[in-house]
Design a protein around this motif. Structure first.
Motif, PDB file in Angstrom:
ATOM      1  N   ALA A  57       0.835  -1.207   0.000  1.00 53.04           N
ATOM      2  CA  ALA A  57       0.000   0.000   0.000  1.00 53.04           C
ATOM      3  C   ALA A  57       0.873   1.262   0.000  1.00 53.04           C
ATOM      4  CB  ALA A  57      -0.933  -0.003   1.209  1.00 53.04           C
ATOM      5  N   LYS A  58       1.904   1.267   0.840  1.00 49.25           N
ATOM      6  CA  LYS A  58       2.795   2.437   0.891  1.00 49.25           C
ATOM      7  C   LYS A  58       3.533   2.628  -0.426  1.00 49.25           C
ATOM      8  CE  LYS A  58       5.513   2.451   4.407  1.00 49.25           C
ATOM      9  NZ  LYS A  58       6.363   1.832   5.434  1.00 49.25           N
ATOM     10  N   SER A  59       3.948   1.539  -1.035  1.00 49.03           N
ATOM     11  CA  SER A  59       4.660   1.618  -2.311  1.00 49.03           C
ATOM     12  C   SER A  59       3.772   2.232  -3.394  1.00 49.03           C
ATOM     13  CB  SER A  59       5.126   0.226  -2.716  1.00 49.03           C
ATOM     14  OG  SER A  59       5.736   0.259  -3.980  1.00 49.03           O
ATOM     15  N   GLU A  60       2.523   1.808  -3.453  1.00 49.51           N
ATOM     16  CA  GLU A  60       1.590   2.373  -4.432  1.00 49.51           C
ATOM     17  C   GLU A  60       1.329   3.843  -4.159  1.00 49.51           C
ATOM     18  OE1 GLU A  60       0.285   1.164  -7.364  1.00 49.51           O
ATOM     19  OE2 GLU A  60       1.810  -0.367  -6.934  1.00 49.51           O
ATOM     20  N   GLY A  72     -11.746  12.590  -4.070  1.00 45.75           N
ATOM     21  CA  GLY A  72     -12.192  11.334  -3.457  1.00 45.75           C
ATOM     22  C   GLY A  72     -11.072  10.307  -3.384  1.00 45.75           C
ATOM     23  N   LYS A  73     -10.334  10.158  -4.477  1.00 49.07           N
ATOM     24  CA  LYS A  73      -9.203   9.220  -4.474  1.00 49.07           C
ATOM     25  C   LYS A  73      -8.112   9.679  -3.519  1.00 49.07           C
ATOM     26  CE  LYS A  73      -9.187   6.651  -8.753  1.00 49.07           C
ATOM     27  NZ  LYS A  73      -8.441   6.361  -9.975  1.00 49.07           N
ATOM     28  N   LEU A  74      -7.878  10.975  -3.469  1.00 46.95           N
ATOM     29  CA  LEU A  74      -6.863  11.487  -2.543  1.00 46.95           C
ATOM     30  C   LEU A  74      -7.224  11.154  -1.093  1.00 46.95           C
ATOM     31  CD1 LEU A  74      -5.935  14.938  -4.115  1.00 46.95           C
ATOM     32  CD2 LEU A  74      -4.485  12.897  -3.967  1.00 46.95           C
ATOM     33  N   TYR A  75      -8.504  11.351  -0.742  1.00 46.48           N
ATOM     34  CA  TYR A  75      -8.918  10.986   0.618  1.00 46.48           C
ATOM     35  C   TYR A  75      -8.680   9.503   0.874  1.00 46.48           C
ATOM     36  CZ  TYR A  75     -11.060  15.437   1.890  1.00 46.48           C
ATOM     37  OH  TYR A  75     -11.273  16.748   2.220  1.00 46.48           O
ATOM     38  N   LEU A  76      -9.091   8.659  -0.056  1.00 45.91           N
ATOM     39  CA  LEU A  76      -8.872   7.221   0.110  1.00 45.91           C
ATOM     40  C   LEU A  76      -7.393   6.902   0.287  1.00 45.91           C
ATOM     41  CD1 LEU A  76     -11.291   5.669  -2.533  1.00 45.91           C
ATOM     42  CD2 LEU A  76     -11.378   5.332  -0.059  1.00 45.91           C
ATOM     43  N   MET A  77      -6.563   7.514  -0.533  1.00 45.31           N
ATOM     44  CA  MET A  77      -5.125   7.218  -0.481  1.00 45.31           C
ATOM     45  C   MET A  77      -4.482   7.760   0.794  1.00 45.31           C
ATOM     46  SD  MET A  77      -4.005   7.474  -4.465  1.00 45.31           S
ATOM     47  CE  MET A  77      -5.029   8.856  -4.936  1.00 45.31           C
ATOM     48  N   PHE A  78      -4.829   8.962   1.181  1.00 41.59           N
ATOM     49  CA  PHE A  78      -4.235   9.533   2.402  1.00 41.59           C
ATOM     50  C   PHE A  78      -4.703   8.756   3.632  1.00 41.59           C
ATOM     51  CE2 PHE A  78      -2.558  12.824  -0.123  1.00 41.59           C
ATOM     52  CZ  PHE A  78      -1.695  13.594   0.636  1.00 41.59           C
ATOM     53  N   TYR A  79      -5.998   8.530   3.722  1.00 43.68           N
ATOM     54  CA  TYR A  79      -6.503   7.739   4.850  1.00 43.68           C
ATOM     55  C   TYR A  79      -5.872   6.352   4.841  1.00 43.68           C
ATOM     56  CZ  TYR A  79     -10.292  11.167   5.699  1.00 43.68           C
ATOM     57  OH  TYR A  79     -11.012  12.283   5.986  1.00 43.68           O
ATOM     58  N   GLY A  80      -5.766   5.771   3.660  1.00 44.63           N
ATOM     59  CA  GLY A  80      -5.198   4.435   3.536  1.00 44.63           C
ATOM     60  C   GLY A  80      -3.740   4.356   3.931  1.00 44.63           C
ATOM     61  N   VAL A  81      -2.922   5.282   3.465  1.00 45.11           N
ATOM     62  CA  VAL A  81      -1.494   5.203   3.786  1.00 45.11           C
ATOM     63  C   VAL A  81      -1.246   5.515   5.259  1.00 45.11           C
ATOM     64  CG1 VAL A  81      -0.671   7.568   3.239  1.00 45.11           C
ATOM     65  CG2 VAL A  81       0.799   5.564   2.810  1.00 45.11           C
ATOM     66  N   PHE A 120      -6.036  12.795  11.963  1.00 46.62           N
ATOM     67  CA  PHE A 120      -6.673  13.097  10.688  1.00 46.62           C
ATOM     68  C   PHE A 120      -7.471  11.948  10.073  1.00 46.62           C
ATOM     69  CE2 PHE A 120      -3.558  16.502  10.866  1.00 46.62           C
ATOM     70  CZ  PHE A 120      -4.264  17.569  10.362  1.00 46.62           C
ATOM     71  N   SER A 121      -7.100  10.707  10.349  1.00 50.68           N
ATOM     72  CA  SER A 121      -7.810   9.645   9.632  1.00 50.68           C
ATOM     73  C   SER A 121      -8.399   8.584  10.548  1.00 50.68           C
ATOM     74  CB  SER A 121      -6.907   9.002   8.585  1.00 50.68           C
ATOM     75  OG  SER A 121      -5.937   8.191   9.150  1.00 50.68           O
ATOM     76  N   ASN A 167       5.118  12.542   2.568  1.00 51.30           N
ATOM     77  CA  ASN A 167       6.281  11.733   2.200  1.00 51.30           C
ATOM     78  C   ASN A 167       7.356  11.770   3.278  1.00 51.30           C
ATOM     79  OD1 ASN A 167       5.288  10.798  -0.358  1.00 51.30           O
ATOM     80  ND2 ASN A 167       5.574  12.879  -1.098  1.00 51.30           N
ATOM     81  N   SER A 168       7.521  12.913   3.926  1.00 49.37           N
ATOM     82  CA  SER A 168       8.490  13.019   5.028  1.00 49.37           C
ATOM     83  C   SER A 168       8.053  12.172   6.220  1.00 49.37           C
ATOM     84  CB  SER A 168       8.658  14.476   5.467  1.00 49.37           C
ATOM     85  OG  SER A 168       9.210  15.242   4.427  1.00 49.37           O
ATOM     86  N   LEU A 169       6.754  12.201   6.520  1.00 50.58           N
ATOM     87  CA  LEU A 169       6.235  11.371   7.610  1.00 50.58           C
ATOM     88  C   LEU A 169       6.493   9.889   7.337  1.00 50.58           C
ATOM     89  CD1 LEU A 169       2.768  13.050   8.328  1.00 50.58           C
ATOM     90  CD2 LEU A 169       4.797  13.118   9.799  1.00 50.58           C
ATOM     91  N   ILE A 170       6.239   9.462   6.108  1.00 47.53           N
ATOM     92  CA  ILE A 170       6.447   8.065   5.745  1.00 47.53           C
ATOM     93  C   ILE A 170       7.926   7.711   5.796  1.00 47.53           C
ATOM     94  CG2 ILE A 170       6.247   6.382   3.857  1.00 47.53           C
ATOM     95  CD1 ILE A 170       3.627   7.876   3.064  1.00 47.53           C
ATOM     96  N   LEU A 171       8.771   8.599   5.275  1.00 45.77           N
ATOM     97  CA  LEU A 171      10.215   8.351   5.289  1.00 45.77           C
ATOM     98  C   LEU A 171      10.739   8.217   6.719  1.00 45.77           C
ATOM     99  CD1 LEU A 171      12.878   8.064   3.748  1.00 45.77           C
ATOM    100  CD2 LEU A 171      13.063  10.560   3.795  1.00 45.77           C
TER     101      LEU A 171
END
Length: 193
Positions: A57-60, A72-81, A120-121, A167-171
């Motif tokens: 999921a993170k890679s995608e 809508g997709k951005l919300y799904l992706m941000f909430y998802g990651v 946030f999520s 991206n910084s949070l994930i890194l």
């Protein structure tokens, strides 16, 4: 393949070798990873599966063109990651608990990406009632800039704003996760990954 993926794969490959041995029994797997019983072994294996899945999921997420995606997709992706990072935190804590690894637990528990996830999520409109936690509203336009940004209006002192680059949070989280996986590999494989 990221270093995190490599470490996970190396550990899982070695566990699979034990499992695939013709004479192998569950007790051999329990002994190999050095846990107390089958239940602990199953928790560790489940956690490794979860780590693998959430890495996908993170890679995608890292391939997303934030500017051109629908909100809508951005919300799904941000909430998802953000939830993927939380699930990784929980999985790594389970593995460490079952393997009696105590190093870095406070760092893992205080991961900033998980704090953003919680605000946030993982919020509901009633988060913050009779607590020191508050829900934050995710700014949809900031997501186009790869930011987790927003505010809460239900704090007793008034509006509070938060902002971070996703991206910084994930890194930052990946560095913590990789370090802990190195300790786990060292413990399970008796070698550095």
């Amino acid at each position: 393949m990221s270093r995190i993926d490599s470490i996970i794969q190396k550990i899982r490959d070695e566990i699979s070798k034990v499992a695939e041995d013709f004479n192998s029994e569950t007790k051999d797997l329990i002994n190999f990873i050095n846990v107390v019983d089958e239940k602990a072994y199953n928790s560790v294996i489940d956690s490794f599966y979860l780590l693998e899945d959430t890495q996908l999921a993170k890679s995608e997420f890292c391939k997303v063109d934030f500017i051109n995606e629908s909100f809508g997709k951005l919300y799904l992706m941000f909430y998802g990651v953000l939830n993927s990072c939380y699930m990784q935190q929980q999985a790594i804590l389970v593995i460490c608990q079952k393997l009696s690894i105590e190093q870095n637990i406070s760092v893992i528990k205080s991961a900033e990406v998980v704090a953003y996830r919680n605000d946030f999520s993982a919020h509901s409109p009633n988060r913050g009632r009779d607590k020191s936690e508050h829900s934050f509203i995710l700014d949809r336009y900031a997501m186009r800039q790869a930011k987790v940004k927003g505010y809460t209006a239900n704090h007793e002192t008034g509006d509070i704003f938060r902002e971070a680059d996703i991206n910084s949070l994930i890194l930052e989280w990946d560095l913590v996760l990789e370090k802990q996986l190195d300790l786990i590999a060292e413990r399970v494989l008796n070698t550095k990954a």
